[in-house]
Design a protein around this motif. Structure first.
Motif, PDB file in Angstrom:
ATOM      1  N   GLU A 212      19.929  77.185  38.084  1.00  0.00           N
ATOM      2  CA  GLU A 212      21.328  77.165  38.526  1.00  0.00           C
ATOM      3  C   GLU A 212      22.220  76.394  37.555  1.00  0.00           C
ATOM      4  OE1 GLU A 212      19.215  73.608  40.154  1.00  0.00           O
ATOM      5  OE2 GLU A 212      18.782  75.757  40.077  1.00  0.00           O
ATOM      6  N   GLY A 213      21.623  75.759  36.554  1.00  0.00           N
ATOM      7  CA  GLY A 213      22.411  74.997  35.588  1.00  0.00           C
ATOM      8  C   GLY A 213      23.360  75.839  34.768  1.00  0.00           C
ATOM      9  N   VAL A 214      23.165  77.146  34.737  1.00  0.00           N
ATOM     10  CA  VAL A 214      24.119  78.017  34.041  1.00  0.00           C
ATOM     11  C   VAL A 214      25.518  77.840  34.618  1.00  0.00           C
ATOM     12  CG1 VAL A 214      24.731  80.431  33.578  1.00  0.00           C
ATOM     13  CG2 VAL A 214      22.364  79.704  33.429  1.00  0.00           C
ATOM     14  N   ALA A 215      25.592  77.543  35.908  1.00  0.00           N
ATOM     15  CA  ALA A 215      26.896  77.347  36.548  1.00  0.00           C
ATOM     16  C   ALA A 215      27.695  76.257  35.860  1.00  0.00           C
ATOM     17  CB  ALA A 215      26.705  77.002  38.029  1.00  0.00           C
TER      18      ALA A 215
ATOM     19  N   GLY B  72      19.877  82.820  27.628  1.00  0.00           N
ATOM     20  CA  GLY B  72      19.017  81.852  26.954  1.00  0.00           C
ATOM     21  C   GLY B  72      19.050  80.496  27.646  1.00  0.00           C
ATOM     22  N   ILE B  73      20.236  80.096  28.109  1.00  0.00           N
ATOM     23  CA  ILE B  73      20.348  78.839  28.845  1.00  0.00           C
ATOM     24  C   ILE B  73      19.624  78.947  30.179  1.00  0.00           C
ATOM     25  CG2 ILE B  73      21.968  77.299  30.026  1.00  0.00           C
ATOM     26  CD1 ILE B  73      23.968  77.918  27.767  1.00  0.00           C
TER      27      ILE B  73
ATOM     28  N   ILE C 260      24.848  88.838  34.921  1.00  0.00           N
ATOM     29  CA  ILE C 260      23.797  89.434  34.096  1.00  0.00           C
ATOM     30  C   ILE C 260      22.789  88.376  33.675  1.00  0.00           C
ATOM     31  CG2 ILE C 260      23.310  90.618  31.924  1.00  0.00           C
ATOM     32  CD1 ILE C 260      26.111  91.867  32.130  1.00  0.00           C
ATOM     33  N   ALA C 261      23.294  87.210  33.247  1.00  0.00           N
ATOM     34  CA  ALA C 261      22.408  86.135  32.791  1.00  0.00           C
ATOM     35  C   ALA C 261      21.517  85.634  33.918  1.00  0.00           C
ATOM     36  CB  ALA C 261      23.242  84.983  32.226  1.00  0.00           C
ATOM     37  N   TYR C 262      22.082  85.449  35.093  1.00  0.00           N
ATOM     38  CA  TYR C 262      21.313  84.935  36.224  1.00  0.00           C
ATOM     39  C   TYR C 262      20.223  85.913  36.660  1.00  0.00           C
ATOM     40  CZ  TYR C 262      23.579  80.600  37.777  1.00  0.00           C
ATOM     41  OH  TYR C 262      24.004  79.314  37.909  1.00  0.00           O
ATOM     42  N   ILE C 263      20.601  87.165  36.860  1.00  0.00           N
ATOM     43  CA  ILE C 263      19.661  88.151  37.397  1.00  0.00           C
ATOM     44  C   ILE C 263      18.542  88.428  36.398  1.00  0.00           C
ATOM     45  CG2 ILE C 263      19.431  90.539  38.167  1.00  0.00           C
ATOM     46  CD1 ILE C 263      22.372  90.231  39.236  1.00  0.00           C
ATOM     47  N   ALA C 264      18.908  88.623  35.121  1.00  0.00           N
ATOM     48  CA  ALA C 264      17.882  88.828  34.100  1.00  0.00           C
ATOM     49  C   ALA C 264      17.001  87.594  33.965  1.00  0.00           C
ATOM     50  CB  ALA C 264      18.534  89.160  32.759  1.00  0.00           C
TER      51      ALA C 264
ATOM     52  N   PRO D 201      34.426  79.276  38.434  1.00  0.00           N
ATOM     53  CA  PRO D 201      33.801  78.918  37.151  1.00  0.00           C
ATOM     54  C   PRO D 201      34.193  77.511  36.719  1.00  0.00           C
ATOM     55  CG  PRO D 201      35.651  80.394  36.788  1.00  0.00           C
ATOM     56  CD  PRO D 201      35.515  80.258  38.269  1.00  0.00           C
ATOM     57  N   HIS D 202      33.452  76.539  37.166  1.00  0.00           N
ATOM     58  CA  HIS D 202      33.807  75.131  37.025  1.00  0.00           C
ATOM     59  C   HIS D 202      32.607  74.373  36.490  1.00  0.00           C
ATOM     60  CE1 HIS D 202      34.840  71.031  38.378  1.00  0.00           C
ATOM     61  NE2 HIS D 202      36.084  71.444  38.516  1.00  0.00           N
ATOM     62  N   ALA D 203      32.833  73.422  35.585  1.00  0.00           N
ATOM     63  CA  ALA D 203      31.734  72.677  34.976  1.00  0.00           C
ATOM     64  C   ALA D 203      30.927  71.891  35.996  1.00  0.00           C
ATOM     65  CB  ALA D 203      32.278  71.720  33.907  1.00  0.00           C
TER      66      ALA D 203
END
Length: 471
Positions: free
Chosen positions: A224-227, A32-33, A242-246, A84-86
């Motif tokens: 890319e903001g999901v990162a 969703g993000i 999964i989130a990125y590819i979908a 996995p870093h903000a």
């Protein structure tokens, strides 16, 4: 393999993320993000590309940019899962190239995520102005900032749930738009004058195809903001790929659908250079008084809100990560004692965006509208970040073969190389066609770099300054 330098070891982020932020986000929320960050690009901004390239010329531009984003996301996901870093791209470039690389990636990402929201807020104001002509778009944009900064401060779980809801509603609305304009669909409309005003491809159309690059990027900007939500993901190594590819598959399908259906509804030239192309396209088919039109205006706000709200989440995490690492004043890394969100970072980014909205005389130049210049500025930041991220991927593959990679970029090195080459070409093209905005962008980078040089001691004593681990 050469050992990392002392200075790089001091300022390189750890792979194991700091858990100052709550880990509450699941796969669907991350999807969703991913989609929500970008989906406003389907509602406005892209039609400025028609003014430069025509419908067919812009379609060519969009397909190339879609390929760039697809290969970029498949490659970028490796970095997100490994680190996995903000800070996202800031953390990857710092791990690969040390403090200076971290600065440029962080500054570029900050420009992208701080300048995108005011453009979206102005579009929200334009949509509301259709329903309430007495409401000034800028005042509506200010109200949007105040409401959604508050929502992001209250908590990431609530914010992510809201983001997923409005993203699903926004997707539904785009599908409704395509269905409603179908009776007026004539592909001949899309083809007419499709090569920068000509019915045939000529050399005169080529400059427009290149000039339209920023507006094709707007279709996908900020995915890319999901990162930057990776520290708040429950299981980032599984859920983020999964989130990125979908997400990229969803966005490519929607972008092509919206563009083709809008351009086929009537005279597409009337939709270029405006902030609300979808309501205007629907008006051609159903008329001014149709209830469908009013529904689109209201539900269309969900797409804008999804991106606006999501990018606030993104810029706040980038400001937070930079401040935690000593690249920005330390107080911006403050976590709200009750809500556990970076509340001062949220407010700081909002202050810059609100200033941009009311800075017509400063940002309206070069023959472009305020919105177009803000979009272009945001895209400059994005493209520089993409270049640095792909370079970081190549470097970390060489210097850190021991790094745990739960996800690896497919078809390496071809996918990241394609994304890198396309990004470099985009940057060169944008520098040529947007020289005034480029000067402002370079000025912002230079000013930030002076601050960077003056604050080395601040970074050495920062909380986020431990060496990169191999875990």
């Amino acid at each position: 393999m050469k050992p990392a330098s002392v200075s790089q070891a001091i300022e390189t982020p750890p792979i194991t993320a700091h858990h100052d932020l709550k880990q509450t986000l699941g796969t669907w929320q991350l999807w969703g993000i991913a989609v929500g960050l970008v989906i406003s690009g389907e509602y406005f901004g892209w039609s400025y590309g028609w003014a430069s390239a025509g419908t067919l010329g812009f379609l060519v531009t969009s397909l190339v940019i879609a390929a760039m984003y697809a290969t970029f996301i498949f490659s970028f996901t490796e970095l997100t899962c490994s680190i996995p870093h903000a800070g996202g791209p800031f953390a990857y470039a710092r791990a690969a190239f040390g403090p200076i690389g971290g600065y440029f990636a962080g500054a570029a990402t900050l420009v992208e995520f701080v300048f995108a929201p005011p453009a979206i807020a102005l579009a929200i104001g334009a949509y509301l102005n259709v329903q309430f002509p007495a409401l000034a778009p800028k005042h509506a944009a200010l109200g949007a900032y105040l409401v959604f900064m508050a929502l992001n401060i209250i908590g990431v779980q609530i914010a992510a749930a809201f983001e997923l809801l409005v993203t699903l509603l926004a997707i539904f609305e785009l599908l409704v738009f395509m269905a409603v304009v179908t009776p007026g669909f004539h592909f001949a409309n899309f083809l007419r004058g499709g090569w920068a005003g000509s019915d045939h491809l000529t050399l005169h159309a080529v400059p427009g195809i290149f000039a339209a690059i920023p507006f094709a990027i707007w279709f996908f900007l900020a995915i890319e903001g999901v990162a930057m939500a990776a520290e708040e993901a429950k299981d980032p190594k599984r859920s983020i790929p999964i989130a990125y590819i979908a997400g990229i598959v969803t966005l490519v399908a929607l972008a092509l659908g919206v563009m083709i259906f809008a351009g086929s509804a009537g005279d597409w030239t009337k939709l270029a250079n405006i902030n609300d192309p979808l309501p205007q396209a629907m008006k051609i088919v159903v008329g001014v008084r149709s209830g469908w039109l009013h529904m689109l205006v209201w539900l269309g706000l969900f797409g804008l809100i999804a991106s606006f709200h999501g990018i606030i989440l993104g810029y706040s995490r980038q400001i937070f990560a930079l401040a935690r690492a000593g690249y920005l004043p330390r107080f911006l890394a403050s976590i709200h004692p009750r809500f556990k969100t970076p509340w001062l970072a949220i407010l700081a980014g909002g202050a810059v965006g609100i200033a941009a909205i009311y800075s017509d005389q400063l940002i309206t130049f070069g023959g472009q509208t305020l919105t177009a210049n803000i979009v272009t500025m945001s895209v400059f930041g994005a493209i520089l970040m993409y270049i640095l991220s792909m370079l970081a991927l190549f470097r970390l593959r060489t210097t850190r073969p021991d790094l745990h990679r739960s996800y690896k970029a497919p078809l390496y090195p071809f996918f990241p190389a394609f994304a890198l080459i396309c990004s470099i070409l985009c940057m060169g093209t944008m520098l040529y066609y947007n020289r005034l905005v480029a000067l402002v962008f370079l000025g912002l980078l230079a000013a930030g770099f002076i601050y960077f040089l003056l604050t080395r001691r601040q970074r050495e004593h920062a909380a986020d300054s431990t060496p990169l681990s191999s875990s």
